[in-house]
Design an enzyme around this catalytic site. Structure first.
Site: not given
Ligand code: PLP
Length: 422
Positions: A239, A277-278, A314, A318, A346-347
């Site tokens: 996150g 992840g991000r 995105r 978002y 087309c949106e």
């Molecule tokens: C999406 C998710 C992540 C990764 O979140 P990031 O914001 O990309 O770091 C990690 N754990 C769980 C359970 C998730 O659903």
């Protein structure tokens, strides 16, 4: 810091000019920098170096097997949310004992597959799920390490679609009910409690929600241990946010995040898992596109590019901001003009930016969307029958296509016409 910089007047990915990739692969295309991916993984690894830990890359952010292999070879674990992601991680050579399985709706088939092929731990999110997993594990004669994802009722202060730690979200079990849930697990055959899991959301730009959640997890650790459970691992989720706009204040860095973790749970003697992840993939990838037309509207000019919302959803999904830059470096002090930057779909939602100041651009110019490495290609589709966007990985002065663009024939041949229509 990333490795997409202007050099000799042209934007490069590491040592490769993006013009070369556009010529060789065509546009639109995602381009990732291996050095940036590894750098971000290493930042997390170093931030937790004060104790035993495993950085489990959240596969859903960018799930190409080449990216998973790069990170897995560097020592990363993986956080997967489906059998498909599990299979990708294994195809990348990541051993099962470095893979954690998260997600609110794991099916019996998925449970069976990962138990048969090896899994480090399963993060449980509900009571029906733990009963089903107990049944599957018992049938297979295995004992599976589990945590329970607790919902700490903390406001992550992020976009509502990616906040997951409030009591009205679908994720986890309320932390107030954790004791009774762990007590039931202790009676279920085939399950072995190893720890606690929490994940409160994505693109967090403030450490305080993390701190609040981790403090609750630390308190719960004491309570559960007193109840007789062995809590040896804490999975603290992902996150941490990234800077999408260079002009904005930068969010906290992994080292500061690691310090918050140490301060809140470091005294518990647990192995720490995190699931970023991000932050690993986001600024390690760009979306390279070409302009098709410059269209002058009434009071508004449009830059129509060959990428669309099916390639990068995105902004539409978002309201996300991406910095958008020309591949040819603009001369210093050059006059800019405001454009709405849009795709061909087309949106009206197929709009990447409104009133964005751009240096002079004409048709067939190359443009890069920065910070597109996470939740970009992974969320792409073939909407409007636009073949799935390809991906390229750069390392130093070499690049490779890691997912080719399907031909129109390949795309169409996946459909089949039922016999009664033949
Ligand atoms: C999406 C998710 C992540 C990764 O979140 P990031 O914001 O990309 O770091 C990690 N754990 C769980 C359970 C998730 O659903």
């Amino acid at each position: 810091m990333d490795h997409f910089l202007y050099r000799d007047g042209a934007l490069h990915a590491e040592d490769v000019p993006l013009t070369e990739i556009a010529r060789g692969v065509g546009t639109p295309v995602y381009v990732y920098s291996a050095a940036t991916l590894l750098r971000h993984y290493n930042l997390f690894d170093e931030a937790l170096a004060w104790g035993p830990h495993l950085v489990c890359y959240a596969v859903k952010a960018a799930s190409n097997v080449a990216i998973l292999k790069l990170l897995g070879d560097a020592g990363a674990g993986m956080d997967v949310v489906s059998e498909g992601e599990y299979r990708r991680a294994r195809a990348a050579g990541v051993p099962g004992d470095r893979i954690v399985f998260s997600g609110v709706g794991k099916t019996e088939g998925e449970m069976r597959y990962v138990l048969q092929n090896g899994i480090r731990q399963i993060n449980l999110e509900s009571e029906p799920e733990m009963r089903l997993l107990s049944k599957v594990a018992t049938e297979l004669g295995v004992e599976v390490p589990v945590t329970v994802r607790v919902n700490p009722d903390v406001d992550a202060k992020t976009h509502e679609k990616i906040a997951t730690g409030k009591s009205d979200n679908k994720f986890g079990i309320p932390i107030s009910r954790a004791r009774e849930v762990y007590a039931e697990i202790a009676t279920l055959p085939g399950l072995r409690v190893v720890g606690i899991d929490v994940h409160i959301g994505s693109q967090l730009t403030d450490l305080e929600p993390f701190r609040a959640a981790y403090r609750k997890v630390a308190d719960l650790t004491g309570v559960l241990r007193a109840d007789g459970h062995e809590i040896t691992r804490l999975d603290l989720g992902g996150g941490l946010g990234i800077p999408y706009a260079r002009s904005n204040l930068a969010p906290p860095v992994p080292m500061e995040y690691g310090t918050v973790i140490q301060e809140e749970v470091g005294h518990l003697g647990c192995e720490i898992e995190i699931e970023p992840g991000r932050l690993i993939a986001g600024n390690a990838g760009i979306l390279l596109t070409s302009t098709i037309f410059v269209k002058e509207g009434e009071g508004r000019d449009f830059l129509i590019v060959d990428a669309a919302m099916n390639d990068l959803i995105r902004p539409a999904m978002y309201g996300a901001h991406h910095d958008i830059v020309p591949v040819v470096e603009p001369a210093p002090g050059v006059e800019t003009r405001a454009f709405d930057i849009v795709g061909p779909i087309c949106e009206t939602g197929d709009t990447f930016a409104k009133g964005r100041d751009m240096p002079p651009v004409g048709p067939h110019d190359l443009i890069a969307f920065r910070s597109a490495g996470a939740y970009g290609a992974a969320m792409s589709s073939e909407y409007n029958s636009r073949p799935l966007i390809p991906e390229v990985l750069v390392q130093g002065d070499q690049y490779a296509v890691i997912r080719p663009r399907p031909t129109y024939e390949e795309m169409i041949s996946r459909d089949s016409v039922p016999h009664w229509l033949e």
